[in-house]
Write an enzyme that holds these catalytic residues in place. Structure first.
Site, PDB file in Angstrom:
ATOM      1  N   GLY A  10      44.899  47.851   3.342  1.00  0.00           N
ATOM      2  CA  GLY A  10      44.199  48.882   4.090  1.00  0.00           C
ATOM      3  C   GLY A  10      44.758  49.103   5.574  1.00  0.00           C
ATOM      4  N   GLY A  13      44.933  52.854   7.173  1.00  0.00           N
ATOM      5  CA  GLY A  13      43.772  53.854   6.978  1.00  0.00           C
ATOM      6  C   GLY A  13      42.887  54.130   8.576  1.00  0.00           C
ATOM      7  N   LEU A  14      41.929  54.608   8.369  1.00  0.00           N
ATOM      8  CA  LEU A  14      41.086  54.889   9.535  1.00  0.00           C
ATOM      9  C   LEU A  14      40.882  53.554  10.317  1.00  0.00           C
ATOM     10  CD1 LEU A  14      39.123  56.425  11.235  1.00  0.00           C
ATOM     11  CD2 LEU A  14      37.272  55.732   9.880  1.00  0.00           C
ATOM     12  N   VAL A  15      40.355  52.509   9.611  1.00  0.00           N
ATOM     13  CA  VAL A  15      40.011  51.360  10.369  1.00  0.00           C
ATOM     14  C   VAL A  15      41.304  50.245  10.448  1.00  0.00           C
ATOM     15  CG1 VAL A  15      38.580  49.095  10.162  1.00  0.00           C
ATOM     16  CG2 VAL A  15      37.822  51.139   9.196  1.00  0.00           C
ATOM     17  N   GLY A  16      41.967  50.347   9.358  1.00  0.00           N
ATOM     18  CA  GLY A  16      43.259  49.419   9.747  1.00  0.00           C
ATOM     19  C   GLY A  16      44.381  50.066  10.873  1.00  0.00           C
ATOM     20  N   TYR A 145      30.165  52.451  -5.745  1.00  0.00           N
ATOM     21  CA  TYR A 145      30.880  51.538  -4.615  1.00  0.00           C
ATOM     22  C   TYR A 145      29.885  50.358  -3.892  1.00  0.00           C
ATOM     23  CZ  TYR A 145      32.259  51.964   0.536  1.00  0.00           C
ATOM     24  OH  TYR A 145      32.623  51.653   1.628  1.00  0.00           O
ATOM     25  N   THR A 173      28.956  49.999   9.839  1.00  0.00           N
ATOM     26  CA  THR A 173      28.077  51.065   9.525  1.00  0.00           C
ATOM     27  C   THR A 173      28.977  52.255   9.592  1.00  0.00           C
ATOM     28  OG1 THR A 173      26.166  52.727  10.364  1.00  0.00           O
ATOM     29  CG2 THR A 173      27.704  51.959  12.044  1.00  0.00           C
ATOM     30  N   ASN A 174      28.606  53.596   9.498  1.00  0.00           N
ATOM     31  CA  ASN A 174      29.397  54.773   9.372  1.00  0.00           C
ATOM     32  C   ASN A 174      30.551  54.719  10.444  1.00  0.00           C
ATOM     33  OD1 ASN A 174      27.286  55.242   7.766  1.00  0.00           O
ATOM     34  ND2 ASN A 174      28.020  57.289   7.299  1.00  0.00           N
ATOM     35  N   ASP A 279      21.232  65.513   0.626  1.00  0.00           N
ATOM     36  CA  ASP A 279      21.244  64.881   1.890  1.00  0.00           C
ATOM     37  C   ASP A 279      21.710  63.317   1.788  1.00  0.00           C
ATOM     38  OD1 ASP A 279      18.187  66.372   3.094  1.00  0.00           O
ATOM     39  OD2 ASP A 279      20.399  66.773   3.695  1.00  0.00           O
TER      40      ASP A 279
HETATM   41  P1  NAP Z   1      40.716  54.918   4.484  1.00  0.00           P
HETATM   42  O1  NAP Z   1      41.031  55.612   5.950  1.00  0.00           O
HETATM   43  O2  NAP Z   1      40.519  55.644   3.280  1.00  0.00           O
HETATM   44  O3  NAP Z   1      41.789  53.803   4.145  1.00  0.00           O
HETATM   45  C1  NAP Z   1      41.948  53.079   3.055  1.00  0.00           C
HETATM   46  C2  NAP Z   1      43.038  52.227   2.881  1.00  0.00           C
HETATM   47  O4  NAP Z   1      42.898  51.418   1.713  1.00  0.00           O
HETATM   48  C3  NAP Z   1      44.446  53.072   2.859  1.00  0.00           C
HETATM   49  O5  NAP Z   1      45.443  52.115   3.692  1.00  0.00           O
HETATM   50  C4  NAP Z   1      44.687  53.012   1.546  1.00  0.00           C
HETATM   51  O6  NAP Z   1      46.176  53.004   1.351  1.00  0.00           O
HETATM   52  C5  NAP Z   1      44.280  51.475   1.101  1.00  0.00           C
HETATM   53  N1  NAP Z   1      43.965  51.555  -0.292  1.00  0.00           N
HETATM   54  C6  NAP Z   1      43.303  52.225  -1.161  1.00  0.00           C
HETATM   55  N2  NAP Z   1      43.543  52.135  -2.515  1.00  0.00           N
HETATM   56  C7  NAP Z   1      44.280  51.012  -2.490  1.00  0.00           C
HETATM   57  C8  NAP Z   1      45.034  50.338  -3.492  1.00  0.00           C
HETATM   58  N3  NAP Z   1      44.516  50.666  -4.901  1.00  0.00           N
HETATM   59  N4  NAP Z   1      46.088  49.387  -3.225  1.00  0.00           N
HETATM   60  C9  NAP Z   1      46.442  49.171  -1.841  1.00  0.00           C
HETATM   61  N5  NAP Z   1      45.817  49.966  -0.932  1.00  0.00           N
HETATM   62  C10 NAP Z   1      44.765  50.914  -1.257  1.00  0.00           C
HETATM   63  O7  NAP Z   1      39.402  53.844   4.629  1.00  0.00           O
HETATM   64  P2  NAP Z   1      38.784  53.499   6.028  1.00  0.00           P
HETATM   65  O8  NAP Z   1      37.410  54.329   6.481  1.00  0.00           O
HETATM   66  O9  NAP Z   1      39.692  52.863   6.741  1.00  0.00           O
HETATM   67  O10 NAP Z   1      38.109  52.199   5.124  1.00  0.00           O
HETATM   68  C11 NAP Z   1      38.521  50.810   5.430  1.00  0.00           C
HETATM   69  C12 NAP Z   1      37.240  49.878   4.990  1.00  0.00           C
HETATM   70  O11 NAP Z   1      36.205  50.133   5.773  1.00  0.00           O
HETATM   71  C13 NAP Z   1      37.005  49.988   3.543  1.00  0.00           C
HETATM   72  O12 NAP Z   1      36.937  48.761   2.886  1.00  0.00           O
HETATM   73  C14 NAP Z   1      35.774  50.734   3.419  1.00  0.00           C
HETATM   74  O13 NAP Z   1      35.047  50.485   2.238  1.00  0.00           O
HETATM   75  C15 NAP Z   1      35.253  50.370   4.800  1.00  0.00           C
HETATM   76  N6  NAP Z   1      33.966  51.246   5.496  1.00  0.00           N
HETATM   77  C16 NAP Z   1      34.229  52.403   5.795  1.00  0.00           C
HETATM   78  C17 NAP Z   1      33.375  53.160   6.212  1.00  0.00           C
HETATM   79  C18 NAP Z   1      33.774  54.658   6.978  1.00  0.00           C
HETATM   80  O14 NAP Z   1      32.750  55.134   7.377  1.00  0.00           O
HETATM   81  N7  NAP Z   1      34.826  55.049   6.796  1.00  0.00           N
HETATM   82  C19 NAP Z   1      32.215  52.738   6.574  1.00  0.00           C
HETATM   83  C20 NAP Z   1      31.911  51.511   6.249  1.00  0.00           C
HETATM   84  C21 NAP Z   1      33.033  50.711   5.676  1.00  0.00           C
HETATM   85  P3  NAP Z   1      46.993  54.451   1.085  1.00  0.00           P
HETATM   86  O15 NAP Z   1      46.729  55.382   2.299  1.00  0.00           O
HETATM   87  O16 NAP Z   1      48.485  54.086   0.801  1.00  0.00           O
HETATM   88  O17 NAP Z   1      46.175  55.046  -0.210  1.00  0.00           O
HETATM   89  O1  GFB Z   2      29.516  60.107   5.670  1.00  0.00           O
HETATM   90  P1  GFB Z   2      28.751  60.778   4.702  1.00  0.00           P
HETATM   91  O2  GFB Z   2      29.188  61.524   3.471  1.00  0.00           O
HETATM   92  O3  GFB Z   2      27.884  59.562   3.696  1.00  0.00           O
HETATM   93  O4  GFB Z   2      27.277  61.760   5.229  1.00  0.00           O
HETATM   94  P2  GFB Z   2      26.551  58.756   3.833  1.00  0.00           P
HETATM   95  C1  GFB Z   2      26.422  62.326   4.339  1.00  0.00           C
HETATM   96  C2  GFB Z   2      25.487  63.029   4.937  1.00  0.00           C
HETATM   97  O5  GFB Z   2      25.882  63.955   5.920  1.00  0.00           O
HETATM   98  C3  GFB Z   2      24.475  63.705   4.359  1.00  0.00           C
HETATM   99  C4  GFB Z   2      25.536  65.341   5.462  1.00  0.00           C
HETATM  100  O6  GFB Z   2      23.273  63.761   4.643  1.00  0.00           O
HETATM  101  C5  GFB Z   2      25.228  65.126   4.050  1.00  0.00           C
HETATM  102  O7  GFB Z   2      24.331  66.040   3.545  1.00  0.00           O
HETATM  103  N1  GFB Z   2      26.506  66.447   5.520  1.00  0.00           N
HETATM  104  C6  GFB Z   2      26.669  67.569   6.112  1.00  0.00           C
HETATM  105  C7  GFB Z   2      28.076  66.113   5.150  1.00  0.00           C
HETATM  106  N2  GFB Z   2      27.813  68.068   6.089  1.00  0.00           N
HETATM  107  C8  GFB Z   2      28.365  67.354   5.504  1.00  0.00           C
HETATM  108  C9  GFB Z   2      29.948  67.296   5.177  1.00  0.00           C
HETATM  109  O8  GFB Z   2      30.567  68.349   5.400  1.00  0.00           O
HETATM  110  N3  GFB Z   2      30.747  66.213   4.553  1.00  0.00           N
HETATM  111  C10 GFB Z   2      29.952  65.322   4.159  1.00  0.00           C
HETATM  112  N4  GFB Z   2      30.591  64.252   3.622  1.00  0.00           N
HETATM  113  N5  GFB Z   2      28.617  65.140   4.536  1.00  0.00           N
HETATM  114  C11 GFB Z   2      28.432  57.023   2.794  1.00  0.00           C
HETATM  115  C12 GFB Z   2      28.613  56.565   1.496  1.00  0.00           C
HETATM  116  O9  GFB Z   2      27.120  57.694   2.647  1.00  0.00           O
HETATM  117  O10 GFB Z   2      28.508  56.195   3.752  1.00  0.00           O
HETATM  118  C13 GFB Z   2      29.998  55.827   1.282  1.00  0.00           C
HETATM  119  O11 GFB Z   2      28.583  57.294   0.288  1.00  0.00           O
HETATM  120  C14 GFB Z   2      30.229  54.848   2.671  1.00  0.00           C
HETATM  121  O12 GFB Z   2      29.886  54.683   0.231  1.00  0.00           O
HETATM  122  C15 GFB Z   2      29.865  55.739   3.801  1.00  0.00           C
HETATM  123  O13 GFB Z   2      29.608  53.866   2.650  1.00  0.00           O
HETATM  124  C16 GFB Z   2      29.947  55.013   4.995  1.00  0.00           C
HETATM  125  O14 GFB Z   2      26.408  58.068   5.032  1.00  0.00           O
HETATM  126  O15 GFB Z   2      25.541  59.308   3.118  1.00  0.00           O
END
Ligand code: NAP
Ligand code: GFB
Length: 323
Positions: A10, A13-16, A145, A173-174, A279
């Site tokens: 990954g 992506g965002l974190v990578g 998930y 966290t997010n 929500d």
């Molecule tokens: P992201 O931007 O969507 O990046 C996901 C990465 O995973 C991309 O590099 C993608 O590659 C790769 N990937 C997805 N499916 C794949 C597959 N089948 N084989 C190989 N690579 C694959 O997500 P992110 O936000 O960076 O998330 C990274 C980690 O943080 C995840 O494990 C996520 O669950 C965790 N996390 C994220 C959040 C958040 O708020 N974003 C919060 C808590 C935990 P491609 O671009 O080539 O598809």
């Molecule tokens: O980041 P988010 O989609 O996921 O936030 P969670 C959802 C909250 O933001 C809800 C409000 O209360 C939505 O009603 N919201 C308002 C919006 N406007 C928007 C919008 O335009 N887009 C989105 N997406 N939300 C996720 C999990 O939960 O947290 C994932 O579903 C992951 O699995 C992620 O773990 C970190 O924080 O609710």
């Protein structure tokens, strides 16, 4: 010849990409900088679909990683999770099983896999801490998930118990920051609202925030999270997960997030709430006490500064960003 090969799945992506940014910009040899003898490899699905065991095995045989930061996952916000619960469950279980088993077969010394604070039970005493992951059902909006991610903790304990593997996990966290997924529908709240506000400002169209704006969230800047992953890679060797988050007192409402985005975008229009949309979980306040006590403290980027930097990145990279 590198002494250690650190494979970041990954990695694009965002974190990578945040980890790559920190490794590339922090002074070499510093606490978060690249160390002598380290080879960092950042891979996307172009190098192999990790839901396919054969492609996963090939990737591990190619790089022979000594360490893995396992980020690859099917990721999405609330609305994408609500819509594709089986896909989130199955794809992520496949990816996680393939990565952990390939790491075991190629004798990888250490793997850090990624959970999320949404894995915690929806009905449990607050604050959330590392001992509470399995004490009840996760919020139904993302139970696919969440269960896939919880299984990683179970797998880590089983590998440790049977083979003595050093497999552990992080619970961020997010997250938000540059190179996020800014799609209007499938994204998380901050990138989704940044994109919506950008279009409202550009086209004088309505800026609509989903839900009531009342739910509370903690948000960590991707560049800060990157440093915490590098710390965990180098200084933490226990099977139990570590929450990587800002403090519980940093909880903000979705309305406060929308107001901060309006400010950061210098948007002078109004926004409305579409309360026909969900929500999701009301709150998931996670404690970062364990992290801070192990690290001896950490300086998080102030939310407003991190948001301003992310908005700036988005506006400057609009044509190439994931929208
Ligand atoms: P992201 O931007 O969507 O990046 C996901 C990465 O995973 C991309 O590099 C993608 O590659 C790769 N990937 C997805 N499916 C794949 C597959 N089948 N084989 C190989 N690579 C694959 O997500 P992110 O936000 O960076 O998330 C990274 C980690 O943080 C995840 O494990 C996520 O669950 C965790 N996390 C994220 C959040 C958040 O708020 N974003 C919060 C808590 C935990 P491609 O671009 O080539 O598809
Ligand atoms: O980041 P988010 O989609 O996921 O936030 P969670 C959802 C909250 O933001 C809800 C409000 O209360 C939505 O009603 N919201 C308002 C919006 N406007 C928007 C919008 O335009 N887009 C989105 N997406 N939300 C996720 C999990 O939960 O947290 C994932 O579903 C992951 O699995 C992620 O773990 C970190 O924080 O609710």
């Amino acid at each position: 010849m590198a002494d250690s090969v650190i494979l970041v799945t990954g990695g694009t992506g965002l974190v990578g990409s945040a980890i790559k940014h920190i490794i590339d910009t922090e002074p070499a040899g510093s606490r978060f900088g690249k160390r002598a003898g380290e080879r960092w490899v950042f891979v996307s699905s172009q190098e192999g679909d990790l839901s396919d065991p054969a492609q996963t095995k090939k990737l591990f045989e190619k790089y022979k990683p000594t360490h893995v930061i396992h980020l690859a996952a099917l990721v999405g916000g609330l609305f994408k999770n609500m819509k594709y619960k089986l896909t989130f469950l199955r794809d992520n279980m496949l990816i996680n099983d393939n990565v952990l088993h390939s790491a075991h077969l190629t004798q990888t010394k250490k793997v850090i896999s990624c959970l999320s604070t949404c894995v915690f039970p929806d009905k449990v005493t607050y604050p959330l801490d590392e001992t509470k992951i399995h004490l009840g059902l996760p919020h139904e909006s993302n139970f696919g998930y969440a269960h896939a991610k919880r299984m990683v903790d179970v797998q880590n304990h089983a590998y440790k118990d049977q083979f003595g593997s050093n497999f552990t996990s992080a619970i961020p966290t997010n997250v938000f920051g540059p190179n996020d997924n800014f799609e209007l529908e499938g994204s998380h709240v901050i990138p989704g609202l940044i994109h919506k506000c950008y279009l409202a400002k550009k086209n004088s169209t309505p800026f609509v925030v989903s839900g009531t704006g009342k739910p509370l969230r903690q948000f960590i800047y991707s560049y800060d999270l990157a440093k915490l992953f590098i710390w965990q890679l180098r200084e933490y060797d226990d099977v139990e997960p570590v929450i990587l988050s800002v403090g519980e007192d940093e909880e903000v409402s979705i309305k406060e997030v929308a107001d901060a985005i309006v400010q950061a975008m210098d948007f002078h229009g109004e926004y409305t709430f579409d309360t026909t949309r969900a929500d999701g979980q009301f709150r998931k306040p996670a404690s970062n006490k364990k992290l801070l006590s192990l690290m001896g403290g950490f300086e998080f980027t102030p939310f407003d500064k991190a948001l301003k930097d992310t908005v700036k990145w988005f506006v400057e990279n609009y044509n190439t960003a994931r929208t």
